[in-house]
Design a protein around this motif. Structure first.
Motif, PDB file in Angstrom:
ATOM      1  N   PRO A 186     -55.731  49.169 121.823  1.00  0.00           N
ATOM      2  CA  PRO A 186     -54.275  49.055 121.743  1.00  0.00           C
ATOM      3  C   PRO A 186     -53.572  49.084 123.091  1.00  0.00           C
ATOM      4  O   PRO A 186     -52.536  48.432 123.269  1.00  0.00           O
ATOM      5  CB  PRO A 186     -53.872  50.260 120.881  1.00  0.00           C
ATOM      6  CG  PRO A 186     -55.034  51.209 120.958  1.00  0.00           C
ATOM      7  CD  PRO A 186     -56.243  50.354 121.102  1.00  0.00           C
ATOM      8  N   GLU A 187     -54.131  49.821 124.062  1.00  0.00           N
ATOM      9  CA  GLU A 187     -53.500  49.871 125.382  1.00  0.00           C
ATOM     10  C   GLU A 187     -53.568  48.520 126.076  1.00  0.00           C
ATOM     11  O   GLU A 187     -52.663  48.142 126.850  1.00  0.00           O
ATOM     12  CB  GLU A 187     -54.162  50.953 126.250  1.00  0.00           C
ATOM     13  CG  GLU A 187     -55.573  50.671 126.733  1.00  0.00           C
ATOM     14  CD  GLU A 187     -56.632  50.703 125.631  1.00  0.00           C
ATOM     15  OE1 GLU A 187     -57.722  50.146 125.851  1.00  0.00           O
ATOM     16  OE2 GLU A 187     -56.366  51.287 124.551  1.00  0.00           O
ATOM     17  N   PHE A 188     -54.601  47.762 125.791  1.00  0.00           N
ATOM     18  CA  PHE A 188     -54.745  46.410 126.344  1.00  0.00           C
ATOM     19  C   PHE A 188     -53.657  45.512 125.775  1.00  0.00           C
ATOM     20  O   PHE A 188     -52.997  44.777 126.504  1.00  0.00           O
ATOM     21  CB  PHE A 188     -56.137  45.873 126.001  1.00  0.00           C
ATOM     22  CG  PHE A 188     -56.488  44.567 126.655  1.00  0.00           C
ATOM     23  CD1 PHE A 188     -57.274  44.530 127.798  1.00  0.00           C
ATOM     24  CD2 PHE A 188     -56.048  43.356 126.117  1.00  0.00           C
ATOM     25  CE1 PHE A 188     -57.617  43.329 128.393  1.00  0.00           C
ATOM     26  CE2 PHE A 188     -56.373  42.143 126.713  1.00  0.00           C
ATOM     27  CZ  PHE A 188     -57.161  42.130 127.860  1.00  0.00           C
ATOM     28  N   VAL A 231     -48.060  42.651 125.849  1.00  0.00           N
ATOM     29  CA  VAL A 231     -46.796  42.539 125.128  1.00  0.00           C
ATOM     30  C   VAL A 231     -45.646  43.066 125.982  1.00  0.00           C
ATOM     31  O   VAL A 231     -44.523  42.545 125.932  1.00  0.00           O
ATOM     32  CB  VAL A 231     -46.877  43.274 123.778  1.00  0.00           C
ATOM     33  CG1 VAL A 231     -45.526  43.282 123.074  1.00  0.00           C
ATOM     34  CG2 VAL A 231     -47.923  42.614 122.889  1.00  0.00           C
ATOM     35  N   THR A 232     -45.919  44.066 126.812  1.00  0.00           N
ATOM     36  CA  THR A 232     -44.904  44.567 127.737  1.00  0.00           C
ATOM     37  C   THR A 232     -44.548  43.498 128.762  1.00  0.00           C
ATOM     38  O   THR A 232     -43.387  43.350 129.165  1.00  0.00           O
ATOM     39  CB  THR A 232     -45.405  45.835 128.450  1.00  0.00           C
ATOM     40  OG1 THR A 232     -45.648  46.853 127.473  1.00  0.00           O
ATOM     41  CG2 THR A 232     -44.392  46.343 129.453  1.00  0.00           C
ATOM     42  N   HIS A 233     -45.539  42.743 129.187  1.00  0.00           N
ATOM     43  CA  HIS A 233     -45.316  41.650 130.138  1.00  0.00           C
ATOM     44  C   HIS A 233     -44.485  40.538 129.510  1.00  0.00           C
ATOM     45  O   HIS A 233     -43.560  40.005 130.133  1.00  0.00           O
ATOM     46  CB  HIS A 233     -46.664  41.104 130.619  1.00  0.00           C
ATOM     47  CG  HIS A 233     -46.550  39.948 131.556  1.00  0.00           C
ATOM     48  ND1 HIS A 233     -46.365  40.100 132.912  1.00  0.00           N
ATOM     49  CD2 HIS A 233     -46.570  38.596 131.333  1.00  0.00           C
ATOM     50  CE1 HIS A 233     -46.295  38.913 133.491  1.00  0.00           C
ATOM     51  NE2 HIS A 233     -46.419  37.976 132.559  1.00  0.00           N
ATOM     52  N   ASP A 234     -44.818  40.182 128.269  1.00  0.00           N
ATOM     53  CA  ASP A 234     -44.128  39.098 127.567  1.00  0.00           C
ATOM     54  C   ASP A 234     -44.336  39.299 126.068  1.00  0.00           C
ATOM     55  O   ASP A 234     -45.469  39.211 125.585  1.00  0.00           O
ATOM     56  CB  ASP A 234     -44.688  37.745 128.008  1.00  0.00           C
ATOM     57  CG  ASP A 234     -43.922  36.557 127.453  1.00  0.00           C
ATOM     58  OD1 ASP A 234     -43.377  36.669 126.346  1.00  0.00           O
ATOM     59  OD2 ASP A 234     -43.873  35.507 128.128  1.00  0.00           O
ATOM     60  N   LEU A 235     -43.262  39.573 125.354  1.00  0.00           N
ATOM     61  CA  LEU A 235     -43.370  39.876 123.927  1.00  0.00           C
ATOM     62  C   LEU A 235     -44.035  38.747 123.148  1.00  0.00           C
ATOM     63  O   LEU A 235     -44.749  38.988 122.166  1.00  0.00           O
ATOM     64  CB  LEU A 235     -41.978  40.163 123.350  1.00  0.00           C
ATOM     65  CG  LEU A 235     -41.929  40.637 121.890  1.00  0.00           C
ATOM     66  CD1 LEU A 235     -42.727  41.926 121.707  1.00  0.00           C
ATOM     67  CD2 LEU A 235     -40.477  40.826 121.443  1.00  0.00           C
TER      68      LEU A 235
END
Length: 264
Positions: free
Chosen positions: A179-181, A186-190
């Motif tokens: 999940p951290e990957f 997703v933080t970079h680009d949803l």
């Protein structure tokens, strides 16, 4: 024991159609190498624990496939960076820390190594500029593809005439992540959620690095394709870091993908 077979690399239909015979390229497999044991075949990884003389002979065979001596095979010390370097006629065999290299010099063979990460070969046949990039998840996310294109432009290439192809690399079916990957992407680009599907392991996902790579190439303005070949399940043809890890093997080899402007 020496493998009597010669290297038999895979070609990209897109690169071949665009460049014809003016630019030569190949995504090399394990076929045609001297190494044995864990490294059986055409292992070109100087970072492996394989016999160095065998690795250098394998590299010589790759260069010879292009009709060049070993000294004309240019590679870099890959560090999962976004960095691309320009090499030219004064290339002296140095391997700077970078993950892509470009040239407009005929006869130089640009090579990138991989064992699950994505090898991408670039060609602008109209302006006679080529490139080669190594893109794992980190390099793809942080810009090695876009930086390779920019470096090619510095040598006179044009985005609208560049073509690129992703070679054998790990596919979504074999790339499980935690999940951290997923959160990092997703933080970079949803919108990058689309590159993940649930795996059988709770909380984990299967990651489509191949699709991300091709999409970023196309978004950067170049024509791009993928060979659609996964390195993980095909132990006869490809080395795979993840397969080695799962099998608890002590080390692994690397295959090479390479490209060269034909000398007239």
């Amino acid at each position: 024991m020496q493998n009597a077979a010669s290297p038999a690399p895979i070609e990209s239909a897109l690169l071949k159609q665009a460049a014809g015979d003016a630019i030569v390229h190949g995504y090399f497999t394990r076929e045609g190498g001297l190494s044995d044991g864990l490294y059986r075949g055409l292992n070109v990884g100087l970072g492996s624990n394989d016999d160095r003389e065998k690795v250098m002979e394998n590299r010589r065979r790759v260069a010879a496939w292009f009709g060049q001596p070993l000294e004309k095979l240019a590679t870099v010390h890959q560090v999962h960076s976004p960095d691309a370097v320009i090499v030219g006629g004064s290339y002296n065999g140095a391997c700077p820390e970078a993950d892509a290299l470009v040239t407009a010099t005929p006869g130089l063979v640009l090579g990138v190594l991989a064992a699950d990460c994505g090898p991408i070969l670039f060609a602008d046949p109209e302006n006679q500029v080529i490139g080669a990039a190594h893109a794992g998840w980190k390099g793809a996310l942080t810009g090695v593809l876009e930086n390779t294109i920019a470096a090619m432009e510095n040598l006179g290439a044009k985005r609208e005439t560049i073509v690129a192809c992703l070679g054998p690399s790990i596919s979504q079916a074999s790339y499980e992540v935690g999940p951290e990957f997923v959160d990092r992407f997703v933080t970079h680009d949803l919108s990058y959620e689309r590159y993940f599907i649930p795996s059988e392991k709770p909380g984990h996902s299967m990651f489509d690095l191949q699709a991300l790579t091709v999409d970023r190439l196309r978004k950067a303005g170049v024509r791009a394709e993928s060979l659609g070949i996964c390195t993980y399940p095909d132990s006869e043809r490809f080395f795979s870091y993840r397969r080695t890890t799962h099998n608890k093997e002590p080390d692994y080899g690397r295959q090479i993908s390479a490209i060269s402007i034909r000398e007239i």
